[in-house]
Design an enzyme around this catalytic site. Structure first.
Site, PDB file in Angstrom:
ATOM      1  N   HIS A   1     -20.450  76.675  55.277  1.00  0.00           N
ATOM      2  CA  HIS A   1     -19.739  77.519  54.314  1.00  0.00           C
ATOM      3  C   HIS A   1     -20.129  78.975  54.492  1.00  0.00           C
ATOM      4  O   HIS A   1     -19.284  79.879  54.558  1.00  0.00           O
ATOM      5  CB  HIS A   1     -20.046  77.041  52.887  1.00  0.00           C
TER       6      HIS A   1
ATOM      7  N   MET B   1     -34.197  90.219  90.590  1.00  0.00           N
ATOM      8  CA  MET B   1     -34.880  89.725  91.793  1.00  0.00           C
ATOM      9  C   MET B   1     -35.616  90.883  92.461  1.00  0.00           C
ATOM     10  O   MET B   1     -35.638  91.989  91.949  1.00  0.00           O
ATOM     11  CB  MET B   1     -33.868  89.052  92.710  1.00  0.00           C
TER      12      MET B   1
ATOM     13  N   TYR C   1       0.637  78.862  68.180  1.00  0.00           N
ATOM     14  CA  TYR C   1      -0.140  79.991  67.665  1.00  0.00           C
ATOM     15  C   TYR C   1      -1.521  79.519  67.241  1.00  0.00           C
ATOM     16  O   TYR C   1      -1.739  78.330  67.006  1.00  0.00           O
ATOM     17  CB  TYR C   1       0.566  80.663  66.471  1.00  0.00           C
TER      18      TYR C   1
END
Length: 876
Positions: A451, A101, A846
């Site tokens: 993949h 700004m 986990y």
């Protein structure tokens, strides 16, 4: 409502109202530091302006009162013919947005007061230098006049006079420049206001307006800063760094923002104002040189730096001005720093007693840790290259090498000593050998969980996918981007953090795991209730993850072990066999290979848990894909091409992600799963003979029902029990399942009857919940994100409303059956900080993620626990 606060009226806790700069100026004022007097117009005033598109009468009345107070405090007055008051007007949002700004300096100068300033200071050149700066800044900020237009005037006069520096400009030169600047106003149909009051009002409006300028909007979007905060405006008495050789201006950090080293770091210029330091028009000096030029000022600055760092308990970024040998502070804020510096500073501050470990953990952005663990391009080298194309940044890091378009060519080039970049339209598992040897993987198609993306992250390789401007022709050995053609062997550079592709070689710098990061991760492990495991299919992956502190392996994808040439041949023999008798020989060969795979992982894990998932993918993935491969496979297996084609047609599936895979494979080909369990047990027995005890964790993929899992579990358990009995030893084992379908979530209470643990496969669960294919989302997902139909890519950050609700249902149902049921997440979102926080909240035990995301997940897990603990304390 009060809309303006004198600096002495505020404090650091009022950031939301006064903005970061205003709150810190107030705090420094109250600490007794040398801050030029001033006041702050609040963010509430900004909101009012944005609604009314005008400064309210109430605000203007307050402004007059504070200007009068400032005049009384300084003994100067606006538009005074003998002692003019000059001020700066600066922005200051609640969250720092450096340079986004606007700021205007020297407000209050005009054709009369410039002469008064010259008389008052006995320095005419200084006065006119300040005036020309005001004209340039005001014209650019308030009227939008081109900054370069003002620069062109300066440059032209310097060239005419033969000057090499702005400092060479004389008073007469500056007066000439001022007239040329005024002409720029006239040419644009504007005029510079001679009234200081008009100047300050226009400047305030311009700063409020700058909240929505383009660069500020982009910065907020990129840094996830809310749009509704607004900016405050700070009006401050001017002090002058351009008042001669005993004056100057600079920026100093209390620690090195690049490395985190504890030392005063920064730059300054004598006889300059702030924009000179940041604009690059003059080369600044290191702040250490100030010790030689002004030792008393340097010592004062160093003492203030220490005071502020201890007060704010963080590294500070200071802006200072020296006027005739007197030091003034214009700003202090928490300094921006690199991820490596952030970690070192946080750990050092704990060791220095300024913060505790919990606060240190909360100060680090988990996502930033990824940047510490991968190579980066040298910034200077990078600046000399243009971006060729951009894709999705799938795996961070920086890599440079020669481009190859098939896995076989990439492998051959690597073996010949070349650095390789594998570039494909998309990849399949059969490309694994080329992927393994590549510095980076680039695909024209695919999403962030394609993949190529998943494998790149798993291997720690740089990866960029979905580069739609790229077209790869592996037969012609070319790739094109518009009119530019890349040929095999051409050098390219890939930035996996930004998704950019460049032509040519760019120097990289290696990143290292610093001692401070290891310390932080140890603290994170102690603080979190969730474990962090790794997805690892090779000893190399596991070793990397263990280096980062992984608790073990949460997912080994055995299908990834079958794509090396000798294994792929056996796998194809297995699939193409007509009956169980024909499968015996390839199964026996694969069993030996799998035994060594499992032995190596178990041995390296050294007692840590290793969860191995039995074979999951559709069988057709192992079969040839084009005419060349069909011919090669037919020759290898001694089959007619027609026979091979018939078998391939029989195995082809309309939607492979919904087809013959997972435990469906076990039901139809039980000898495959039996082979894998035997290989596992032989590895366990070998290690037992070496004195190492292994408790296998076996994961059965894609379960849909209790009946289905019970059938497959019986197959697995019978094999284990028979082999253990024959060996004469007791083996402790667990057989769990992957929860990957909505039906499994809904029936999780029944499935838990026969599962020792659950692990969510969030990639497939997301696909099946949304009806999306993760390899095809690149065609529509960008539009969904841009139009905010989706808040985030659901394959990168868990969809808490849909997928998350199914997960919570499965957890609640599963633990209703078995209260201590261990529950993990092993999909890609296991390494996403936002997802990790959600998983912690629903009771996941986990997460498991690719090796290079282990530190990210570890810190995110710790932060989730600390936030939850804080909320629980607040409720109680």
């Amino acid at each position: 409502m009060k809309q303006i606060y004198a600096f002495a009226e505020g404090n650091m806790e009022m950031r939301a109202l006064l903005g970061g700069k205003g709150a810190n100026l107030a705090e420094m004022t109250n600490l007794g530091l040398p801050v030029p007097p001033g006041f702050t117009m609040t963010t509430a005033a900004c909101h009012d302006y944005q609604q009314q598109h005008a400064l309210s009468d109430a605000l203007l009345a307050e402004l007059d009162q504070h200007l009068q107070a400032l005049e009384q405090a300084t003994g100067k007055r606006f538009d005074d013919p003998t002692a003019p008051l000059l001020v700066s007007v600066r922005s200051g949002a609640p969250i720092s947005m450096p340079g986004m700004m606007d700021t205007i300096l020297n407000i209050g100068l005009n054709d009369q007061t410039v002469q008064a300033l010259a008389t008052l200071t006995a320095d005419t050149r200084f006065a006119y230098d300040s005036y020309r700066r005001l004209l340039a800044m005001f014209g650019n900020v308030v009227y939008g006049l081109s900054e370069s237009a003002f620069d062109d005037v300066l440059t032209a006069i310097k060239q005419e006079k033969g000057y090499t520096s702005d400092l060479a400009l004389t008073t007469d030169d500056l007066k000439q420049i001022i007239q040329a600047f005024k002409q720029l106003y006239t040419d644009a149909g504007k005029s510079f206001p001679q009234s200081p009051k008009a100047q300050i009002l226009a400047a305030i409006v311009a700063v409020f307006e700058s909240w929505n300028n383009r660069r500020a909007v982009i910065y907020r979007r990129e840094n996830h800063i809310p749009e509704d905060l607004g900016t405050a405006v700070n009006v401050q008495t001017m002090v002058f760094g351009n008042a001669g050789e005993d004056s100057g201006t600079g920026v100093a950090f209390t620690r090195d923002p690049a490395t985190g080293e504890r030392a005063l770091f920064g730059e300054y210029l004598l006889n300059a104002q702030g924009e000179d330091v940041v604009s690059g028009v003059r080369t600044p000096q290191p702040v250490a040189v100030l010790h030689e030029q002004m030792p008393e000022v340097y010592d004062q600055l160093a003492a203030i730096a220490t005071t502020l760092e201890q007060h704010y308990r963080d590294m500070q970024d200071l802006e200072f001005t020296i006027e005739h040998g007197e030091l003034y502070l214009l700003q202090a804020r928490n300094g921006k720093r690199t991820p490596a510096a952030a970690v070192k500073i946080a750990v050092d501050l704990v060791n220095e007693g300024l913060i505790d470990r919990q606060e240190a953990l909360m100060r680090i952005d988990p996502k930033s840790l990824s940047d510490m663990l991968h190579p980066e391009f040298d910034p200077q080298a990078l600046a000399a290259h243009d971006v060729l194309a951009t894709g999705l940044p799938a795996s961070p890091g920086a890599a440079t090498g020669e481009v190859y378009f098939t896995a076989a060519e990439a492998k051959a080039a690597h073996e010949a000593g070349h650095q390789v970049i594998l570039m494909r339209q998309d990849t399949s598992p059969e490309d694994i050998e080329g992927m393994i040897v590549s510095q980076a993987i680039v695909t024209a198609r695919g999403g962030m969980t394609s993949h190529a993306a998943v494998v790149a992250r798993g291997m720690g390789a740089t990866g960029v996918v979905g580069m739609h401007a790229l077209s790869v022709d592996e037969h012609a050995k070319t790739a094109t981007v518009g009119d530019i053609v890349l040929h095999e062997g051409d050098w390219v550079s890939v930035d996996g953090t930004t998704g950019h592709l460049y032509r040519g070689r760019i120097t990289t710098t290696a990143a290292m795991v610093k001692e401070s990061l290891a310390t932080l991760l140890d603290w994170a492990k102690a603080a979190s209730r969730m474990g962090v495991y790794t997805n690892a299919d090779t000893p190399k992956d596991l070793q990397q993850a263990l280096t980062f502190g992984a608790d073990g392996i949460g997912l080994t994808r055995t299908e990834h072990m079958f794509f090396q040439p000798e294994r792929l041949l056996q796998m194809r023999r297995l699939i193409l066999a007509k009956d169980a008798e024909g499968r015996k020989a390839p199964l026996a060969a694969l069993e030996k290979m799998q035994e060594q795979d499992f032995y190596d992982l178990y041995r390296l894990a050294a007692g840590k848990s290793v969860t191995i998932r039995l074979l999951d993918p559709p069988l057709h993935e192992f079969l040839p894909h084009d005419l060349r491969e069909i011919n090669e496979v037919a020759n290898e297996l001694g089959l007619e091409q027609n026979q091979l084609r018939e078998r391939m047609a029989a195995l082809k599936e309309v939607n492979p992600m919904l087809g013959h895979r997972g435990d469906r494979l076990a039901v139809t080909f039980p000898d495959i799963y039996a082979m894998q369990v035997r290989a596992m047990m032989h590895a366990v027995f070998r290690l037992a003979d070496e004195g190492v005890t292994v408790a296998p964790h076996i994961m059965i993929p894609l379960t849909n029902s209790e009946t289905e899992l019970r059938w497959v579990r019986r197959l697995v358990v019978n094999e284990i029990e028979q082999m253990a009995s024959a060996k004469g030893i007791q083996v402790t084992y667990e057989v769990g399942t992957m929860i990957e379908t909505p039906r499994a979530c809904v029936t999780a209470d029944a499935i838990a009857n026969v599962a020792d643990f659950f692990s969510f496969g969030t990639n497939d669960l997301t696909q099946l919940t949304f009806g999306y294919s993760r390899d095809d989302v690149g065609s529509f997902l960008p539009a969904y994100l841009e139009k905010k139909i989706l808040p985030a890519d659901p394959f990168q950050t868990v969809d808490t409303e849909g997928v998350g609700t199914l997960m919570k249902m499965a957890i609640d149902k599963g633990r209703a059956t078995k209260s201590q049921l261990l529950i993990g997440v092993c999909g890609e979102v296991g390494g996403d900080p936002d997802s990790v926080a959600f998983f912690d909240s629903i009771g996941v035990s986990y997460v498991s993620c690719s090796p290079y995301r282990v530190p990210v997940a570890r810190l995110a897990a710790a932060q989730a626990t600390l936030r939850a603990t804080k909320k629980a304390k607040a409720r109680s």
